[in-house]
Structures are given as C-alpha cells and as structure tokens.
Design an enzyme around this catalytic site. Structure first.
Site, PDB file in Angstrom:
ATOM      1  N   CYS A 207       0.821  -1.214   0.000  1.00  0.00           N
ATOM      2  CA  CYS A 207       0.000   0.000   0.000  1.00  0.00           C
ATOM      3  C   CYS A 207       0.853   1.262   0.000  1.00  0.00           C
ATOM      4  O   CYS A 207       0.620   2.183  -0.774  1.00  0.00           O
ATOM      5  CB  CYS A 207      -0.935  -0.003   1.213  1.00  0.00           C
ATOM      6  SG  CYS A 207      -1.981   1.467   1.307  1.00  0.00           S
TER       7      CYS A 207
ATOM      8  N   CYS B  90      -1.629   1.635  -3.027  1.00  0.00           N
ATOM      9  CA  CYS B  90      -2.685   2.640  -2.851  1.00  0.00           C
ATOM     10  C   CYS B  90      -2.182   4.069  -2.716  1.00  0.00           C
ATOM     11  O   CYS B  90      -2.718   4.978  -3.351  1.00  0.00           O
ATOM     12  CB  CYS B  90      -3.531   2.322  -1.606  1.00  0.00           C
ATOM     13  SG  CYS B  90      -3.373   0.686  -0.938  1.00  0.00           S
TER      14      CYS B  90
ATOM     15  N   LYS C  80      -0.292   5.473  -5.881  1.00  0.00           N
ATOM     16  CA  LYS C  80      -1.281   5.509  -6.965  1.00  0.00           C
ATOM     17  C   LYS C  80      -2.263   6.653  -6.765  1.00  0.00           C
ATOM     18  O   LYS C  80      -2.625   7.360  -7.718  1.00  0.00           O
ATOM     19  CB  LYS C  80      -2.015   4.173  -7.028  1.00  0.00           C
ATOM     20  CG  LYS C  80      -3.010   4.061  -8.178  1.00  0.00           C
ATOM     21  CD  LYS C  80      -3.535   2.647  -8.280  1.00  0.00           C
ATOM     22  CE  LYS C  80      -4.123   2.161  -6.970  1.00  0.00           C
ATOM     23  NZ  LYS C  80      -4.598   0.760  -7.041  1.00  0.00           N
TER      24      LYS C  80
ATOM     25  N   TYR D 193      -9.960  -3.021 -10.463  1.00  0.00           N
ATOM     26  CA  TYR D 193      -9.774  -1.666  -9.952  1.00  0.00           C
ATOM     27  C   TYR D 193      -8.379  -1.111 -10.286  1.00  0.00           C
ATOM     28  O   TYR D 193      -8.243   0.075 -10.604  1.00  0.00           O
ATOM     29  CB  TYR D 193     -10.042  -1.617  -8.447  1.00  0.00           C
ATOM     30  CG  TYR D 193      -8.986  -2.226  -7.569  1.00  0.00           C
ATOM     31  CD1 TYR D 193      -7.999  -1.436  -6.987  1.00  0.00           C
ATOM     32  CD2 TYR D 193      -8.957  -3.595  -7.306  1.00  0.00           C
ATOM     33  CE1 TYR D 193      -7.028  -1.985  -6.178  1.00  0.00           C
ATOM     34  CE2 TYR D 193      -7.991  -4.150  -6.497  1.00  0.00           C
ATOM     35  CZ  TYR D 193      -7.026  -3.345  -5.933  1.00  0.00           C
ATOM     36  OH  TYR D 193      -6.058  -3.903  -5.133  1.00  0.00           O
TER      37      TYR D 193
ATOM     38  N   GLU E 235      -8.006   2.250 -12.570  1.00  0.00           N
ATOM     39  CA  GLU E 235      -7.407   3.433 -11.943  1.00  0.00           C
ATOM     40  C   GLU E 235      -6.249   3.955 -12.791  1.00  0.00           C
ATOM     41  O   GLU E 235      -6.141   5.165 -13.044  1.00  0.00           O
ATOM     42  CB  GLU E 235      -6.950   3.092 -10.529  1.00  0.00           C
ATOM     43  CG  GLU E 235      -8.124   2.952  -9.564  1.00  0.00           C
ATOM     44  CD  GLU E 235      -7.729   2.470  -8.184  1.00  0.00           C
ATOM     45  OE1 GLU E 235      -8.556   2.591  -7.262  1.00  0.00           O
ATOM     46  OE2 GLU E 235      -6.593   1.955  -8.014  1.00  0.00           O
TER      47      GLU E 235
ATOM     48  N   HIS F 116     -26.830  21.310   2.238  1.00  0.00           N
ATOM     49  CA  HIS F 116     -26.958  21.915   0.918  1.00  0.00           C
ATOM     50  C   HIS F 116     -26.041  23.123   0.774  1.00  0.00           C
ATOM     51  O   HIS F 116     -25.879  23.878   1.726  1.00  0.00           O
ATOM     52  CB  HIS F 116     -28.411  22.342   0.697  1.00  0.00           C
ATOM     53  CG  HIS F 116     -28.660  22.946  -0.648  1.00  0.00           C
ATOM     54  ND1 HIS F 116     -28.761  22.204  -1.796  1.00  0.00           N
ATOM     55  CD2 HIS F 116     -28.817  24.251  -1.010  1.00  0.00           C
ATOM     56  CE1 HIS F 116     -28.979  23.012  -2.818  1.00  0.00           C
ATOM     57  NE2 HIS F 116     -29.017  24.250  -2.371  1.00  0.00           N
TER      58      HIS F 116
ATOM     59  N   GLU G 292     -25.879  15.310  -0.169  1.00  0.00           N
ATOM     60  CA  GLU G 292     -27.277  15.481   0.229  1.00  0.00           C
ATOM     61  C   GLU G 292     -28.210  14.572  -0.540  1.00  0.00           C
ATOM     62  O   GLU G 292     -29.325  14.279  -0.096  1.00  0.00           O
ATOM     63  CB  GLU G 292     -27.710  16.947   0.071  1.00  0.00           C
ATOM     64  CG  GLU G 292     -27.829  17.425  -1.359  1.00  0.00           C
ATOM     65  CD  GLU G 292     -28.276  18.877  -1.461  1.00  0.00           C
ATOM     66  OE1 GLU G 292     -29.292  19.224  -0.809  1.00  0.00           O
ATOM     67  OE2 GLU G 292     -27.624  19.654  -2.169  1.00  0.00           O
TER      68      GLU G 292
END
Length: 452
Positions: free
Chosen positions: A45, A50, A53, A180, A184, A441, A446
């Site tokens: 990682c 991760c 990347k 993935y 990516e 908002h 939301e």
C-alpha cells in the site's frame, strides 16, 4: 509473558500495514518482537500501491481542473505537464513514508531486519544472511504480488509494481485487465494525455461492483477517450527495433501499437519460497495461507494476516487483522474482525464507492423484497466544466424491514461521501433514518437523504 526458551515472543515476516500494526501492538503489551522485510518497510500500500497511486490520481486531476479554471475566471498560460516531476515527487513521498513506518517500529522497540526470512519449523525462521532465529509465535504478513500471465513477449510488459518508475510518459498504453487497478491507471494515463486501450478477457469491468455503477463508469470513460477490447486477451507482445510494442490479441485481426503494456489481471498471495511446508502449513487453491477465523494456520504457533490469506485484499482489513491478532495473543482480549459491510472504492475518473449488498446480491438473497432508490444527477462541480457526465447514487433497501442493505455511488469525491454512509449501513439504519436526516446543501452528499 516473555518466554526465555525463544529469541522472540513474536517474529513477523513482512513489514506491511498488517505486519507493522501487529508488531506495534504486540510490543505495546510487552512482547519481544522482531520483523523481517526483504525490501522496504511499509508494504504494498505504502511503497507500490494505494498511496503512490492515489498521488498519481491527484496529479492527473489537474489536467481537468486547469481546463475548468478559465470558466471560473482564471487565466492559465503555457499549460504543460512533466512526468518526471510528478514521478519523482511521488517517489519522494514514498521515501518519507518508508522512514515513518521504520520510525514506528523503532519507537515501539521492535527489532527489524531488512532481510528475507523463511520458515524452517513451527518456531523458527532463517534470514537470508544465514542467521537462525526462534520465536514462540510467527506471523506471516507478506501480502500479495501481481500476476504476470505466461505469453510470448511478457518480458516486455510491466505490472503495477513497475509503473511508478517509467522514464517517460507513454504516448500509447495498453492495459490488460478491467479490475480496480487496471481502471485506476487507465484513468491516470488518459487524463495525462496518453491514448489508453483496456483489453479484457470478459465483457465485464469491476465484477464485484453494482451493475449500475459499472455501466455508468464504462459510458463516461469511453466518452473520455478510453477504448475497450472485450472478450479477448493478450496472445503475444512483440518489440520492434524502434522500441514500439505490438500487442497481438486473441480474436483480433490487427495488433495494437503501444509504448507501454501494463498487465493488471490480478494479484496472488506471495507464498512461494517461504518454507511453509517446513511447518506443515496448508495452502489454498490460489496459493493463499489457509487460516481459521482467528488467523491461525494449520500450524498452531504460526498465524497469517492480510492479502497472503486472500480473504479480503484491502489495507484496512490487514491492519484490523494484525491488531486483532496482537490483542488476542498478547493482550488477552477476544478481539475479532468483522468482514460484514466493508466499504471499498475505485479511484477511477470519476471514482466509485460501495458498501453492502449490490442490487443483484440483494435480489438473490431476498427475491422481490427489495426496494431500489436512485438519484441520477449532474454534479455542480461539472457545470462550469461543460461536461455532461452525471453522478449516480443508489440505495438498496430491504422492503420488509426498511433496512439499508447497500449504498453505491459514482461521481466526484464518491469515496469521501461513502465512508460516512458506510457507518450507517454497518449500524443497520433504515431508509426512514436517511429520510429523517436534514440535507446538507449544496452538496453531492445530500442526494443520500433526498431519494424518495
């Protein structure tokens, strides 16, 4: 707690996220702990996964942001991109993290060896330097490694390990796989200006994600210029004298020219050559270490956590497993890891994120007792960018109990929104609980509480 019959109370093989966490927690309970890592402290990682990347993802986002800046009144002149600058900045941060993880071991009085360790028995390991070490408990946390399929010319291809060290930005990139990692990097290279072609053996991308998100991502990425070749795989790769690679695919009459071929077709537990047979440790069909619910192998003194067990290949899961192991074995706590409702994300462009059951999984489990709520909207962020891309939020609900079984999002910052939503799913909240929450908002988040 310490046993003088052994050199250490715990010897950990692998200083990735799971191994470092287990070491730190065990040492905190007073155990004598040592760790062996053959490359760099931090694991996949931090060193080659991760984190670097995600930094490349951030870097690639500026291509879009700078183009949008003019619509917000900014004047950006001479917009150029220099791959070595980004590459080297990422590498520098990897160095920082390697030092930080090493400092964590030092500050917790965990001895560490930058050496390969192999198991020689239920309570013993041998370092590549030749040193023999004994330990009351051994923890294997070596992670997984990219799979490189066997085909002619595979030596000309790279994996996610090498992609961070490219000398220059490739003008044309062919990516094998549609998981993935593949998508990516497809997004990164596409945003930076490379022509990207994704080659996949099936017709489905991101198999474990909800079909609505997969379809939306496919539409958007194709509109952004990423090409897909489905139901075919790489047959061979030829290197021409001028350095160009020609990628020949099964079922395709014409080869694809490429400057780089990235193979991202999966990862395999890194168990080869560990000496597991010397302790009678059972392996599964994919080379994974077979463990029980507590991470114990078929050898009572040896445990395993993280990707090497092939349960859930996610860094936060490895960390939790390592922590739970140390709590149980050295802290006297019955800590367990829950594998229910684990959130996940794909940092594609745009990103997507999910937690809980997909619509297909829910219908398979509950039949017709499923309600689906969706919000298909144009994110405010895209309005001045003149991009027609739309976000999609989806709730999967048990029609009988009103419990939210799954949340699936695609759109800008979807992973950041999903983390909070994952808490609600894990807690068993209902659609009524979502409805009773006042919207924040203006925000994309939301939409989670406005679906009716």
């Amino acid at each position: 707690m310490t046993d003088p019959a052994y050199d250490y109370d715990l010897f950990v093989i692998g200083a990735g996220s799971g191994g470092v966490r287990a070491s730190r927690i065990a040492a905190g309970y007073g155990a004598r702990v040592a760790v062996a890592e053959e490359y760099r402290v931090g694991g996949t990682c931090v060193i080659r996964g991760c984190v670097p990347k995600k930094l490349l993802v951030y870097g690639s986002h500026f291509a879009e942001e700078l183009q949008d800046a003019a619509n917000y009144g900014w004047t950006v002149e001479k917009m150029t991109f220099d791959w070595p600058t980004l590459r080297d900045a990422v590498a520098k941060d990897v160095d920082r993290l390697n030092a930080a993880y090493t400092n964590t071991l030092n500050s917790n009085k965990v001895e560490h060896f930058l050496d390969r360790a192999t198991i020689t028995g239920p309570n013993s390991v041998r370092l590549a330097s030749g040193r023999e070490i004994t330990a009351k408990h051994i923890l294997v946390a070596v992670g997984a490694w990219p799979v490189m399929p066997e085909f002619e010319g595979s030596e000309h291809c790279i994996t996610s390990n090498e992609v961070f060290h490219l000398e220059s930005l490739p003008r044309r990139v062919v990516i094998a796989g549609a998981g993935y990692i593949a998508l990516e990097f497809a997004g990164i290279f596409n945003a930076l200006g490379s022509h990207v072609t994704v080659v996949n053996r099936s017709e489905t991308i991101l198999r474990s994600y909800d079909a609505s998100l997969r379809d939306r991502l496919l539409q958007i990425t194709m509109a952004r210029g990423i090409e897909y070749k489905f139901n075919c795989g790489i047959e061979r790769v030829e290197q021409h004298e001028e350095g160009c690679l020609m990628v020949h695919m099964k079922g395709q009459p014409d080869p694809l020219p490429a400057d780089a071929v990235l193979v991202a077709t999966g990862r395999r537990p890194k168990t080869d050559g560990l000496g597991l047979e010397n302790a009678g440790i059972e392996l599964g069909a994919h080379g994974e270490i077979v463990v029980d619910e507590l991470g114990q192998t078929t050898c009572p003194s040896i445990f395993a956590v993280g990707d090497v067990t092939n349960r859930v290949q996610l860094t936060p899961v490895a960390i939790r497993e390592g922590h739970a192991f140390a709590d149980r074995v050295f802290g006297g706590k019955d800590t367990r890891v829950s594998y229910d409702c684990i959130p996940s994300a794909v940092f594609s462009q745009p990103p997507l994120a999910s937690v809980g059951l997909t619509e297909a999984q829910a219908r398979e489990k509950l039949g017709s007792n499923v309600k689906i709520f969706t919000s298909d909207f144009r994110p405010m962020k895209n309005i001045f960018g003149h991009r027609p891309e739309r976000g999609l939020y989806k709730l999967v609900v048990d029609a009988q109990t009103d419990k939210v079984l799954g949340v699936h999002l695609i759109g800008p910052e979807a992973p950041e929104v999903l983390q909070a939503a994952a808490i609600a799913v894990k807690a068993g909240l209902t659609k009524a609980d979502f409805d009773a929450t006042v919207a924040l908002h203006p925000s994309m988040a939301e939409e989670l509480v406005l679906m009716r």
